[in-house]
Design a protein around this motif. Structure first.
Motif, PDB file in Angstrom:
ATOM      1  N   ALA A 241      -2.083   4.572   7.570  1.00  0.00           N
ATOM      2  CA  ALA A 241      -1.529   3.547   6.214  1.00  0.00           C
ATOM      3  C   ALA A 241      -1.061   4.284   4.830  1.00  0.00           C
ATOM      4  N   GLY A 242      -1.490   5.469   4.451  1.00  0.00           N
ATOM      5  CA  GLY A 242      -1.778   6.425   3.376  1.00  0.00           C
ATOM      6  C   GLY A 242      -0.616   7.356   3.908  1.00  0.00           C
ATOM      7  N   TYR A 243      -0.474   8.350   5.059  1.00  0.00           N
ATOM      8  CA  TYR A 243       0.607   8.402   5.528  1.00  0.00           C
ATOM      9  C   TYR A 243       1.663   7.583   5.850  1.00  0.00           C
ATOM     10  N   ALA A 244       1.200   7.017   6.673  1.00  0.00           N
ATOM     11  CA  ALA A 244       2.732   5.807   6.151  1.00  0.00           C
ATOM     12  C   ALA A 244       3.300   5.765   5.361  1.00  0.00           C
ATOM     13  N   THR A 245       2.812   5.272   4.600  1.00  0.00           N
ATOM     14  CA  THR A 245       3.228   4.377   3.497  1.00  0.00           C
ATOM     15  C   THR A 245       4.131   5.986   2.795  1.00  0.00           C
ATOM     16  N   ASP A 246       3.299   7.020   2.467  1.00  0.00           N
ATOM     17  CA  ASP A 246       4.182   8.744   2.359  1.00  0.00           C
ATOM     18  C   ASP A 246       5.423   8.764   2.830  1.00  0.00           C
ATOM     19  N   ARG A 247       5.576   7.986   3.706  1.00  0.00           N
ATOM     20  CA  ARG A 247       6.497   8.804   4.820  1.00  0.00           C
ATOM     21  C   ARG A 247       7.897   7.771   4.212  1.00  0.00           C
ATOM     22  N   TRP A 248       7.665   6.414   4.991  1.00  0.00           N
ATOM     23  CA  TRP A 248       8.518   4.708   5.182  1.00  0.00           C
ATOM     24  C   TRP A 248       8.112   3.891   3.951  1.00  0.00           C
ATOM     25  N   GLY A 249       7.131   4.395   2.832  1.00  0.00           N
ATOM     26  CA  GLY A 249       7.376   3.153   2.123  1.00  0.00           C
ATOM     27  C   GLY A 249       6.417   2.157   2.375  1.00  0.00           C
ATOM     28  N   SER A 250       6.318   1.399   1.234  1.00  0.00           N
ATOM     29  CA  SER A 250       4.697   0.326   1.026  1.00  0.00           C
ATOM     30  C   SER A 250       5.357  -0.675   2.051  1.00  0.00           C
ATOM     31  N   VAL A 251       6.593  -1.247   1.459  1.00  0.00           N
ATOM     32  CA  VAL A 251       6.718  -2.515   2.110  1.00  0.00           C
ATOM     33  C   VAL A 251       6.729  -2.860   3.439  1.00  0.00           C
ATOM     34  N   ARG A 252       7.973  -1.428   4.242  1.00  0.00           N
ATOM     35  CA  ARG A 252       7.221  -2.193   5.982  1.00  0.00           C
ATOM     36  C   ARG A 252       5.902  -1.527   7.028  1.00  0.00           C
ATOM     37  N   VAL A 253       4.774  -0.980   5.251  1.00  0.00           N
ATOM     38  CA  VAL A 253       3.868  -1.073   6.216  1.00  0.00           C
ATOM     39  C   VAL A 253       2.900  -2.237   6.153  1.00  0.00           C
ATOM     40  N   LEU A 254       2.735  -2.889   4.261  1.00  0.00           N
ATOM     41  CA  LEU A 254       2.732  -4.409   4.404  1.00  0.00           C
ATOM     42  C   LEU A 254       2.948  -5.601   5.476  1.00  0.00           C
ATOM     43  N   SER A 255       3.772  -5.489   5.992  1.00  0.00           N
ATOM     44  CA  SER A 255       4.543  -6.433   6.734  1.00  0.00           C
ATOM     45  C   SER A 255       4.230  -6.249   8.175  1.00  0.00           C
ATOM     46  N   ALA A 256       3.923  -4.876   8.007  1.00  0.00           N
ATOM     47  CA  ALA A 256       3.131  -4.629  10.036  1.00  0.00           C
ATOM     48  C   ALA A 256       1.933  -5.053   9.829  1.00  0.00           C
ATOM     49  N   ALA A 362       9.557 -12.077  -0.277  1.00  0.00           N
ATOM     50  CA  ALA A 362       9.560 -13.002  -1.567  1.00  0.00           C
ATOM     51  C   ALA A 362       9.664 -11.876  -2.876  1.00  0.00           C
ATOM     52  N   THR A 363       8.429 -11.369  -3.091  1.00  0.00           N
ATOM     53  CA  THR A 363       8.204 -10.304  -4.576  1.00  0.00           C
ATOM     54  C   THR A 363       9.058  -9.232  -4.275  1.00  0.00           C
ATOM     55  N   ALA A 364       9.133  -8.319  -3.038  1.00  0.00           N
ATOM     56  CA  ALA A 364       9.462  -7.557  -2.458  1.00  0.00           C
ATOM     57  C   ALA A 364      10.647  -6.537  -3.714  1.00  0.00           C
ATOM     58  N   ARG A 365      11.698  -7.141  -3.959  1.00  0.00           N
ATOM     59  CA  ARG A 365      12.799  -7.132  -4.795  1.00  0.00           C
ATOM     60  C   ARG A 365      12.465  -6.329  -6.032  1.00  0.00           C
ATOM     61  N   LYS A 366      11.033  -7.411  -6.362  1.00  0.00           N
ATOM     62  CA  LYS A 366      11.230  -7.448  -8.108  1.00  0.00           C
ATOM     63  C   LYS A 366       9.888  -6.056  -8.594  1.00  0.00           C
ATOM     64  N   ALA A 367       9.143  -5.071  -7.100  1.00  0.00           N
ATOM     65  CA  ALA A 367       8.306  -4.531  -7.552  1.00  0.00           C
ATOM     66  C   ALA A 367       8.474  -3.522  -6.810  1.00  0.00           C
ATOM     67  N   PHE A 368       7.629  -1.835  -6.748  1.00  0.00           N
ATOM     68  CA  PHE A 368       7.847  -0.733  -6.290  1.00  0.00           C
ATOM     69  C   PHE A 368       8.307  -1.394  -5.053  1.00  0.00           C
ATOM     70  N   HIS A 369       9.215  -0.337  -4.326  1.00  0.00           N
ATOM     71  CA  HIS A 369       9.096  -0.090  -2.679  1.00  0.00           C
ATOM     72  C   HIS A 369       8.589   0.533  -2.213  1.00  0.00           C
ATOM     73  N   GLY A 370       7.969   1.675  -2.821  1.00  0.00           N
ATOM     74  CA  GLY A 370       7.464   3.191  -2.734  1.00  0.00           C
ATOM     75  C   GLY A 370       8.197   4.479  -2.398  1.00  0.00           C
TER      76      GLY A 370
END
Length: 370
Positions: A241-256, A362-370
Motif C-alpha cells: 500500500a505504501g508503494y501503491a499510494t505513492d504511485r497510484w494515489g490513496s483513493v484507488r488503494v483504499l477502494s480496492a 462519497a467524500t473523496a472529492r472533498k479530501a486529498f486524492h493522493g
C-alpha cells in the motif's frame, strides 16, 4: 522494532483469549474488552501525550514509552483479577504516534507514504509473527508467560532504539486546543472517520478469531497457521500500500482494500454459517482479510499529512487515535455479536467494510486524492 512491540502487546491476547478468560473467571466476550480498553486508552491519550511530551527529545521519548510499555505488560502478566488486568492495559499507550511523526520528518515528501508504511509495518509484522508466537508461548507457558515475554521484548527493543536511533530534538509545545483545531479542516474531517470505520471493520472479528475458527471446525493445531496467514497478508498489504499510494494515489488503494475485505469477511461468515470445513479456503480468506485490513493505514496517514504538512506530528497523533478508536469499536461490536454466533461477527465486519467504501467514494472529492 518499536511498533512491532506495541502491536504484539495490543493483539497478542487474540491467541489465548479463551484461556485468559477462564483463568480470570470471565466470559470470552468480556475478556476481549481488554483489547477495547487498550485501544480506547490509546485513542484518548495520543493527542494528550503528544502535547505533554512535545519538547522531549525524540529518542528519550520513544525509549521511555517502550519502558512504560514493558512495565505495563509485566503488570498484565501478574494481574490477579480482570479489573487489575484492565488497569494495566490502559497504562500501555504512548509509542506509535510519536514513531509515525518521527518517520514523517526524516524523509522527503515524495517517499513519505513508504516511510510511514515501514513504521506501521511493525504493527503488521506483529500480527504475522508476534500474535502466532504469543499463541505458541501461551500454550507452553500459559497466557501470563506470553505477556511476560512481551514485557521482556519491549525492554530489549528500548535498548535497541536507544542504540540505533539518531538524536532528534523535540518540537515546540503546541496547546491541545491548537492540536484539536486541525479537526475543523473539512479534509481532515473526511479522513479520520474513514479510518475509524475501516479499522472497526478489520477488528470486529480479530480479537475473537480463536473461538471463531473453532466454530468453523478448524482445529487448535491449525489456529497458529491461520493467524500467521492473516499476519503475512497484513505485512504484504501494508508495504504494498505504501508503494501503491505513492504511485497510484490513496483513493484507488483504499477502494480496492475495502471491497476485498468486505468480500473476504462475507465468505468467512458463509463458511461459519454453513458448517463447511475448508481450511485451504479459510487460509486464503485470512490472507486477504489481513492484507486489506492493513493496506489502509499508509494511504490514510498520507492523506492526512498532505492536508496539513506543517502539522504532521499533530495529524499523525490524531490518526493513531482514529486507528485505535476503530480497533476498540470493532472489538466492542464483535463482543456484542459473539453470543449470537460467529457468522454475525464476520458479517458485522463485512458490513462495516462496505460502509467504509461507500463513505470513501462519497467524500473523496472533498479530501486529498493522493
Amino acid at each position: 522494532m518499536g511498533t512491532f512491540a506495541v502491536g504484539t502487546d495490543a493483539f497478542v491476547v487474540a491467541g489465548f483469549l479463551p484461556d485468559m478468560a477462564a483463568s480470570l473467571h470471565v466470559s470470552t466476550a468480556t475478556a476481549g474488552q481488554s483489547v477495547t480498553m487498550f485501544a480506547a486508552a490509546y485513542a484518548v491519550l495520543s493527542p494528550v501525550l503528544a502535547t505533554v511530551t512535545a519538547r522531549v527529545p525524540r529518542r528519550a521519548l520513544l525509549v521511555g514509552a517502550l519502558l512504560m510499555l514493558g512495565l505495563a505488560n509485566l503488570g498484565s502478566a501478574l494481574s490477579p483479577s480482570f479489573p487489575v488486568l484492565i488497569v494495566s492495559r490502559i497504562l500501555a499507550a504512548a509509542f506509535t504516534p510519536n514513531a509515525g511523526a518521527v518517520a514523517a520528518t526524516l524523509v522527503r515528501p515524495e517517499v513519505r507514504a513508504r516511510a510511514l508504511a515501514v513504521v506501521v509495518g511493525g504493527l503488521a509484522v506483529a500480527t504475522a509473527l508476534g500474535v502466532p508466537l504469543g499463541d505458541v508461548i501461551g500454550r507452553w507457558l500459559g497466557w501470563r508467560g506470553a505477556l511476560g515475554a512481551v514485557a521482556a521484548m519491549c525492554l530489549l527493543v528500548a535498548v535497541a532504539v536507544s542504540a540505533i536511533m539518531p538524536m532528534l530534538p523535540g518540537g515546540p509545545r503546541v496547546p491541545l486546543r491548537t492540536r484539536l483545531a486541525v479537526l475543523r479542516r473539512p479534509a481532515v474531517l473526511t479522513v479520520l472517520p474513514l479510518t475509524v470505520l475501516g479499522m472497526a471493520a478489520a477488528y470486529t472479528a480479530y480479537a475473537y478469531i480463536v473461538p471463531a475458527l473453532r466454530a468453523m471446525d478448524i482445529g487448535e493445531s491449525s489456529t497458529v497457521w491461520m493467524l500467521f496467514l492473516y499476519g503475512a497478508g497484513a505485512v504484504f498489504g501494508n508495504l504494498a500500500a505504501g508503494y501503491a499510494t505513492d504511485r497510484w494515489g490513496s483513493v484507488r488503494v483504499l477502494s480496492a482494500g475495502y471491497l476485498t475485505m468486505a468480500a473476504a469477511l462475507a465468505l468467512l461468515a458463509w463458511m461459519a454459517a454453513s458448517g463447511i470445513a475448508l481450511p485451504a479456503l479459510a487460509g486464503l480468506l485470512m490472507l486477504a482479510w489481513g492484507g486489506n485490513s492493513w493496506c489502509q493505514t499508509p494511504p490514510q496517514q498520507h492523506r492526512l499529512i498532505a492536508t496539513a504538512p506543517r502539522e504532521a506530528p499533530l495529524v499523525v497523533s490524531l490518526s493513531s487515535s482514529a486507528i485505535y478508536t476503530g480497533i476498540g469499536a470493532g472489538t466492542l461490536l464483535g463482543g456484542f455479536a459473539l453470543p449470537h454466533g460467529t457468522p454475525l461477527v464476520y458479517l458485522s465486519g463485512a458490513a462495516l467494510a462496505a460502509v467504509a467504501l461507500i463513505f470513501l467514494l462519497a467524500t473523496a472529492r472533498k479530501a486529498f486524492h493522493g
